[in-house]
Every structure is written in structure tokens, then in C-alpha cells.
Design a protein around this motif. Structure first.
Motif, short mmCIF file in Angstrom:
data_model
loop_
_atom_site.label_atom_id
_atom_site.label_comp_id
_atom_site.label_asym_id
_atom_site.label_seq_id
_atom_site.Cartn_x
_atom_site.Cartn_y
_atom_site.Cartn_z
N ASP A 1 7.38 6.84 3.87
CA ASP A 1 8.30 7.06 4.82
C ASP A 1 7.01 6.91 5.70
O ASP A 1 7.24 6.03 6.91
CB ASP A 1 9.56 7.51 4.96
N VAL A 2 6.59 7.65 5.57
CA VAL A 2 5.45 7.93 7.00
C VAL A 2 4.42 7.09 6.92
O VAL A 2 4.33 6.83 8.13
CB VAL A 2 4.67 9.78 6.19
N ILE A 3 4.52 6.76 5.77
CA ILE A 3 3.17 5.22 5.59
C ILE A 3 3.89 3.57 6.68
O ILE A 3 2.78 3.80 7.73
CB ILE A 3 1.94 4.98 4.52
N MET A 4 4.90 4.48 6.47
CA MET A 4 5.53 3.14 6.96
C MET A 4 6.29 2.64 8.37
O MET A 4 6.06 2.04 9.10
CB MET A 4 6.92 1.98 6.34
N ILE A 5 6.32 4.08 9.36
CA ILE A 5 6.42 4.48 10.88
C ILE A 5 4.81 3.79 11.07
O ILE A 5 5.13 3.41 11.70
CB ILE A 5 7.52 5.95 10.76
N ALA B 1 0.58 -1.18 -0.57
CA ALA B 1 0.06 0.22 -0.09
C ALA B 1 0.95 1.16 -0.10
O ALA B 1 0.66 2.00 -0.58
CB ALA B 1 -1.17 -0.26 1.13
N ALA B 2 2.06 1.13 1.09
CA ALA B 2 2.63 1.82 1.12
C ALA B 2 3.64 2.38 -0.52
O ALA B 2 4.04 4.09 -1.32
CB ALA B 2 3.87 1.88 2.19
N SER B 3 3.52 1.18 -1.34
CA SER B 3 4.55 1.68 -2.34
C SER B 3 3.80 1.81 -3.37
O SER B 3 3.81 3.32 -4.30
CB SER B 3 5.08 0.31 -3.07
#
Length: 856
Positions: A244-248, A226-228
Motif C-alpha cells: 500500500d505504501v509503495i502504491m500510494i 514492483a510493489a507486489s
């Protein structure tokens, strides 16, 4: 212009993203995290990051198949790696990769065809992401993930619909820019994209595994995909920011601390983006470098390898010295600013013993690399790997790791610079290494004694950085030095190899064949003394040139100019130098003429004038005139007394040889004979040419001189010239004048009177420094050797003076060159040496006028 702007823009984007990544890194936190990860896990992570790039090269192999190009597979692989690693970092939805691929392939193909093929590939770049989006959507819909991830279902739906839409579109589109894609190509692109995105997920999961983070793949996969998707839709470079924001946030919802998530993402970018990009950059540099190198005939490569070699030798010695000093005066690197500034290594008390061993080992390896010995390659590689691992685990220093890594890379890249088969440890190298190692060992010893004395006295006024923590620690280091000393002896023995010497013993038939067929020079006859080795040059069919020389230490002292076919001299010299260099020897050319300077100067040789050779012009020589009044009077007196000049032809009987032996022994007066550049009394040597004698009125021989064939039709000379106790005063002049007449009647133009050592050397204030020093020897050395007397005696015959030189490699220390020449040219000849391998076989080229003499 647009292409140029595009490429410059891509470069700025890449560097901008690298700086962005660098700014986001907390180096202290990263250092602590890395140190906590086992080395094998770090290595696996890096390898997985690299391997995950490999599937992406499939795009370019398929592209080349579509365009029917004939590029080498290596070229396709390397350009593909560069394009994909740049595209990963730069982003923009794959548009960067289209631009770069068109730059690489448009020049060899129709631009329209290239753009059509690239457009089709662009459509399939995200096919794998779409398939993984479908898998992630199923995990989210079926409730197999945390509730936080369900908010991204709409993005996963969009991503899932992409591949079916593209597949159907390209299936029914038979022509046009995006049409005409074959089923095989469509399947290949789909598989490539799927493996690519699977590799990305695997690389990310591998970083988490290395960090010890326990998160399930069914939870990571939907989040990562989803982040990609969001990052690609945003078209941000590298998806930085949105991804990065979504992954964190997502990892935090999975129970991963935010600080850990940040480090996770940083390590992922290093393993998947930065390290592969560096490899891609090296591929680009290599291709560009090969093109430039080919354009300029290989000169850039040779210069670069030579530069790398010098830098790696410097770094090996510098590193060795610094590590030893760290173990010797550790406090000095904290108290002396300039020492602290140049230090790139760390020091711990527990590392005293290995520091000493490592430091001295680097110095030893430095000598092997500096000497360009093949055998030094793998030991040096092994030592540097050990040093890198030691620095990483015990004395961690990024700068030290960088320097050691640079050394390792340079040695691998410049391996071809190590071409010598063995090490011949020259006096020059012994001096340099002995000074460095000696100073370090003496310093260590003095400090040990100083500390021992300091135990009983207060250290007021002393230099505190000389203090050791304990005497036991110093003794431990001293034991390490002894261990290294043994290792040095063994390693140098290993580098010496088989101790091969170039050249072969005298082979009379080979030498005579060259001399009789192609001619020789005034030094050629010295070959038959048997005290020198020989190097033969073969033109592919026969021997045409030979060198005669003596090997001492690492120097091959060549006597005079090479003899043989003049048109092959240049090639013979080059081959001789190459073979000598391969076995770690330095040829020194002693008493050569000016033509040798021209030939050898371009091969890296310097020269020093050794003196002048006196050649008497027999056509113009006369004893008339005021200058020769004394000589004329002496000759007339000897003639009136009944003395006679005669030339005897070989072979000579035993009685004659005994007579000549008695005269020679009287002349020597107990001194031992010398060889190399002059003959000595050897029956086998004297049997090779006529002998001129002076007989008293009773027919008894009182003086003699043996002819020295020059294998030319213009120059004649003699070698030994000796007189007995009954010889009249002036017998030498009597011999010379009669020899002049004898040679002149046989068509000889010049008579060689030999050298006047150091004559007219260093007279100009602009002369070489070594020649000006030689002039001082000439001026003040008369008490030991009559330099001026020899010059004056030969000058009365009004000769032409021809300069003679010694040529030596520019890198050689001239002091050692002169010492070796002195030792070789003045070594005494033993009785055994006089008999080495010579026989009484008559030389067919005894004398230019041998037939006339036989008739007389």
C-alpha cells in the motif's frame, strides 16, 4: 494438533486482515465515491474482480491431474476458489495455499506424493509475476515510465530472474521432491500463473477506470509489479503495508491525489480480495453443509429452508409495513424513539408515490411467498431487485440494502419451499392480510382528513408527526394506493392460476369395486348421494382406497374415514395430503375415529372431539328390565293395534316411491333437506338398499327407514327415518327394536344409532380450549338444538359410546374450520342435486342377508 493450530491460525489471520481493511476505510468518503461511480461501472468492476480469480483454479486442476484423483470438477473448482482467495488475503508467499491444499487432498492420497506435487506448484505460483516483472523492467529501462519508478529496477531484476531459474531447475531435476515435472505440467502452471497475475493487474486498472482516474497501463504496470514483488518478499499477509505504501507514493508521483489513491486501493481490495473471499466462504459452507446434511438424513436442510422461509416472509411484511408507515407518518420516525430504532429505511419527500407502491407490493409478494406458491417466485425476485436499485440510487441505506439483499438470497436459496401450483386465498389469510392492509389504508385516510381539517385550524396540542407537507402529496399517495389495489387484484388472480380443484365426480363402478373388494365403513354409502367429490388412491395396479369430500374455500371437508384396503390407508392419506397441499387445499377430516388421530397426528394435525357414536350390541340387547319398561309397553301397544314391520327389497316400483315421498314431505314440513353427512330423499339413492317400513292394519305404509350398507359383516345401520301423519306414537321405537332383531338374525353384531353431537366434550378442565367452548355450546344451546335430548333417547338402548373427532391442520384457525364444517354440513340440497348422475342400477351389496330375504 499442528493441523488444527494451522487452520485456527489461518482463520485468525483472515479475520485480522478483514478487520484491518475495515479500519482503513472512511465510510463517508467511500460512500461519496461509490455514489459518484455509475452503477454499470461498479458492476463491471465486481465482475472483473471475480473473473480474475478464475485462472487460479488451474493450479488445482493440474494438481489433481498430477495426483490422479477422481474428485468431481465442481469440488475441485470450489475448493480451489476457497484456497486461492484465502491465500490472496493471508499471504505468506503462498505457504498458506500449500497448507490448505494438503488439508483438502492429503486424506485421499499418499501425503508424500501430495507434498511433492504441492512443492512443485509452489515454485510456479510467482512465474507469472516474474514474466510481468521482465515486461516492467523493459518499460523502466527504456524510459517509458516516470522517473520515480526507476528506483525499483533492482526489485524488477530480481523478479525477472525468478522464472528462468525455476524453469531451468525443474527442467533438469528429474527426481526428488521438486523433480519429475512433465513439460505439459510445467507449461500449464506457467500459463496459469501468467493469467493469474494479468488478472490482478486488470482488476486494479478496472477500479481506476471506474473511478475516472486516467493513468496509463505502462505507468501502472511497473509500479504494481514492483510493489507486489516487495510485498511477497516481505511475506506480509495480503502484502498489507508495504504494497500500500509503495502504491500510494507511486500513484502520487503519477499525479493521483493521495485520498483518491487510498479509495482506489480500498475498492481494489473489496473487488479482488473481499468479495471473492465471501464467494469462497459460501463454497466452503455449502460443502460443509452438504456433508452435515447427508450425515443427518437431510433434516438440517429441511429445518434451514423452513427457517429461511419464515424469515423471508417476516422481512417482506416488515419491510412493506415500514415503507408504508414512512410514507404515512414520516415525522413519526424522527419524533418517536422506538419507531426510529426499528426503521431500516430512509424517507424523502420526492419518494412518496413509489414508497406507497413499493410498500404495498412487498406485502402482496409476502402473501405469495408465505403461501409457498411457485408463481410468486419471479415477481418477488424482480420486485426485490427493483427495491435494491431504488434504495441504492434514491434512498441509499446500507442496512436497507443488506436486508433486501438477505431477502433476495434467502428466496433464491429456499426456492424449493415454493411448491404449490396455485393460490387458494383462504379466509385465514384474508383476515391477516385484510387487517394489516386495512389498518394501513385507514391510517393513511384518517391522516389525510386530519390534515385537511388542520389547514383551517391551528395545530396546537396536535401530534405533529401526523402533519403532511401538503395535501397534494397526500392525494398522490392515495392515488398510489388505488393503483396498488388494482395491482393486488391482478396479482392474486395471477397466483390463483387455473383454479384447479382436486377430486373427481362420483364414478359408481370405481367406488363399488373398492367397497365390494376391500370393505367400507358406516359412512361409505353416503358416496352415492352424488353431492361430494372423490379422491382415489391407486397402489400401482388398481384403486384400493377412496375419500369423499366437499371443497369450500381452501378446505376439503372429508366425510368420515377413508374406505378401502386397510393396509393402504396410511399411504393413501399421505398422498391425498400431498396432492391437496400442492394445489393449496387443506383437508379436514370430519367425524373420524381414533385410528385416524394416530395416523394424522404425525402429519401435523390437531383434533377436536365432535361427539360420540352410539353402537348397540345386538347380542346383549333386550327390552326386558325396568329401564325399557316404557319402550316395551309402547311396542306391545303398537303391535296389538295391528301394525307390522317389514323389510322391502329393491328395485321399488313407482307407487311405493310416491308413498315414501308423501311421508318424507310430511316429515320435512317444508324444511329443505341437508346432505353431506346424512342422506336425503332421492329415488336413486333409496333404490340402492332395502327399506324397512311400518304398515298399519290396512297394509298402508306410515313410516320407513332405508338401510345404509356399511360393507362390513359386523355393523348395520339406517339413514333416513321418517314417519307420516298416520304413524302411531312410538313408531320410531317400534322400527328400531324390530331392526335390531332383523339385523341380529342375519349375523350383524352392532347397530349404529348415529352420533350424539358434542356429547361428553370438554368435561375436563384439562380439555382443549376449543372443546371446553364446545361444551358451553352443548350446555346453553339446547334452546336451538336438542343435544341432550338426542343423547338421552339413544342412551335408553344401552349402547357403547365411541368418540368421533374432527382433525384439522395445526396451522389452520379452528374458528374457520368449524365455520366451514357448519356451512357444508348444513347446506340445503336442491332438487337438481338429488338427481346428479345416479341411476337405478342395483347394488350387489344391498344387505348382508339379501339371499335369505329373497327366499322368504
Amino acid at each position: 494438533m499442528l493441523k488444527a493450530v494451522f487452520l485456527v491460525t489461518v482463520i485468525f489471520i483472515v479475520f485480522g486482515e478483514l478487520l484491518s481493511i475495515a479500519k482503513s476505510i472512511s465510510y463517508e468518503q467511500l460512500k461519496l465515491t461509490v455514489k459518484a461511480i455509475p452503477a454499470y461501472k461498479l458492476l463491471i468492476t465486481v465482475l472483473v474482480g471475480i473473473v480474475s480469480i478464475l485462472p487460479m483454479t488451474g493450479y488445482d486442476f493440474i494438481l489433481n491431474s498430477m495426483l490422479h484423483t477422481k474428485h468431481k470438477k465442481r469440488y475441485v473448482f470450489e475448493t480451489s476458489w476457497l484456497v486461492n482467495t484465502v491465500n490472496n488475503l493471508a499471504g505468506f508467499g503462498g505457504l498458506i495455499s500449500v497448507g490448505l491444499r494438503s488439508e483438502f487432498y492429503a486424506k485421499d492420497n499418499d501425503p508424500k506424493e501430495v507434498m511433492s506435487a504441492l512443492s512443485k506448484i509452489l515454485l510456479f505460483l510467482e512465474a507469472g509475476l516474474s514474466l510481468l516483472s521482465l515486461a516492467s523492467l523493459i518499460l523502466v529501462v527504456t524510459g517509458n515510465t516516470v522517473a520515480f519508478l526507476r528506483q525499483y529496477w533492482i526489485w524488477l531484476v530480481g523478479g525477472s530472474l525468478y522464472f528462468p531459474a525455476v524453469y531451468i531447475f525443474t527442467k533438469f531435476k528429474k527426481s526428488g521432491l521438486l523433480g519429475g515435472l512433465a513439460n505439459k505440467e510445467r507449461l500449464g502452471l506457467t500459463l496459469t500463473s501468467f493469467l493469474e497475475w494479468s488478472g490482478v493487474v486488470l482488476a486494479f486498472m478496472c477500479v481506476g477506470w471506474a473511478m475516472g482516474v486516467s493513468v496509463s497501463i505502462k505507468e501502472i504496470l511497473p509500479l504494481f509489479i514492483a510493489a507486489s514483488v516487495i510485498g511477497i518478499v516481505s511475506m506480509l499477509p495480503g502484502a498489507l503495508g508495504s504494497f500500500d505504501v509503495i502504491m500510494i507514493l507511486g500513484l502520487s508521483s503519477l499525479g493521483v491525489p493521495r485520498a483518491t489513491s487510498v479509495i482506489w486501493l480500498i475498492l481494489f481490495r473489496l473487488a479482488y480480495y473481499v468479495i471473492p473471499l465471501i464467494i469462497g466462504g459460501s463454497f466452503f459452507f455449502d460443502n460443509t453443509w452438504q456433508s452435515i446434511n447427508t450425515q443427518y438424513s437431510g433434516i438440517p436442510k429441511n429445518l434451514a429452508l423452513e427457517f429461511f422461509h419464515k424469515v423471508e416472509v417476516f422481512l417482506l411484511y416488515f419491510s412493506g409495513i415500514m415503507i408504508i408507515l414512512l410514507a404515512t407518518i414520516p415525522q413519526g420516525f424522527t419524533k418517536i424513539p422506538w419507531l426510529k430504532m426499528i426503521n431500516i429505511y430512509h424517507y424523502h419527500i420526492i419518494s412518496e408515490f413509489p414508497n406507497i407502491i413499493l410498500g404495498f407490493s412487498l406485502l402482496v409478494m409476502g402473501r405469495g411467498i408465505a403461501a409457498r406458491v411457485k408463481r410468486a417466485y419471479w415477481p418477488t425476485i424482480a420486485l426485490l431487485i427493483v427495491a435494491i436499485l431504488y434504495t441504492f440510487f434514491f434512498d441509499f441505506s446500507m442496512v436497507a440494502l443488506f436486508v433486501l439483499g438477505i431477502m433476495l438470497i434467502m428466496i433464491v436459496v429456499s426456492r424449493t419451499e415454493l411448491y404449490r401450483e396455485q393460490l387458494v386465498y383462504s379466509w385465514q389469510w384474508m383476515t391477516a392480510d385484510g387487517f394489516i392492509i386495512g389498518v394501513l389504508v385507514i391510517l393513511y385516510t384518517i391522516i389525510g382528513v386530519y390534515n385537511h381539517v388542520g389547514r383551517h385550524h391551528p395545530h396546537r396540542g396536535t401530534i405533529s408527526f401526523f402533519l403532511f407537507p401538503s395535501e397534494r402529496l397526500w392525494i398522490t399517495g392515495f392515488i398510489a394506493i388505488l393503483i396498488v389495489a388494482i395491482f393486488m387484484l391482478l396479482f392474486f388472480h395471477y397466483l390463483e392460476g387455473s383454479k384447479h380443484k382436486i377430486g373427481v365426480p362420483l364414478d359408481e363402478e370405481r367406488v363399488l369395486k373398492i367397497l365390494n373388494q376391500y370393505g367400507g365403513n358406516i359412512d361409505s354409502q353416503l358416496a352415492f348421494l352424488g353431492d361430494k367429490a372423490f379422491y382415489f388412491y391407486n397402489d400401482g395396479e388398481e384403486d384400493t382406497v377412496f375419500f369423499q369430500f366437499v371443497t369450500y374455500n381452501n378446505k376439503c371437508i372429508v366425510m368420515g374415514d377413508p374406505a378401502g384396503k386397510q393396509s393402504d390407508i396410511q399411504a393413501a392419506i399421505q398422498q391425498f395430503l400431498d396432492d391437496a397441499d400442492r394445489w393449496c387445499y387443506q383437508p379436514i377430516f370430519y367425524e373420524t375415529n381414533e385410528s385416524s388421530i394416530i395416523a394424522l397426528h404425525e402429519m401435523g394435525y390437531d383434533f377436536i372431539k365432535m361427539g360420540e357414536q352410539a353402537l348397540v350390541d345386538l347380542d346383549t340387547f333386550t327390552t326386558a328390565g325396568k329401564k325399557m319398561k316404557g319402550t316395551r309397553s309402547t311396542i306391545n301397544k303398537i303391535t296389538k293395534e295391528g301394525y307390522q314391520f317389514e323389510v322391502l327389497q329393491p328395485p321399488f316400483d313407482e307407487d311405493l316411491m310416491l308413498t315414501l315421498q308423501e311421508i318424507s314431505d310430511y316429515w320435512l314440513k317444508g324444511r329443505k333437506e341437508k346432505g353431506f353427512s346424512m342422506g336425503f330423499f332421492s329415488e336413486s339413492y333409496l333404490q340402492r338398499a332395502p327399506i324397512a317400513v311400518v304398515k298399519d292394519p290396512d297394509g298402508k305404509i306410515v313410516s320407513f327407514a332405508n338401510f345404509m350398507p356399511t360393507y362390513t359383516k359386523t355393523i348395520g345401520t339406517i339413514d333416513l327415518m321418517r314417519h307420516g301423519k298416520d304413524a302411531p306414537s312410538g313408531s320410531m321405537d317400534f322400527l328400531f327394536v324390530n331392526l335390531f332383531d332383523y339385523m341380529k338374525t342375519r349375523g350383524i353384531k352392532y347397530f349404529d344409532l348415529g352420533m350424539a353431537p358434542l356429547s361428553n366434550v370438554g368435561l375436563s378442565k384439562r380439555s382443549f380450549m376449543q372443546e371446553r367452548i364446545a361444551h358451553l355450546v352443548y350446555e346453553f344451546g339446547a334452546r336451538f338444538y336438542s343435544f341432550q335430548g338426542i343423547r338421552d333417547y339413544k342412551e335408553k338402548y344401552s349402547p357403547e359410546w365411541i368418540s368421533r373427532y374432527t382433525l384439522y391442520p395445526r396451522k389452520a384457525w379452528v374458528i374457520y374450520v368449524m365455520i366451514v364444517i357448519l356451512l357444508v354440513d348444513n347446506r340445503t340440497i336442491s332438487k337438481k342435486s338429488k338427481l346428479l348422475g345416479l341411476n337405478r342400477k342395483k347394488d350387489p351389496q344391498l344387505d348382508p342377508g339379501k339371499d335369505d330375504v329373497a327366499k322368504e
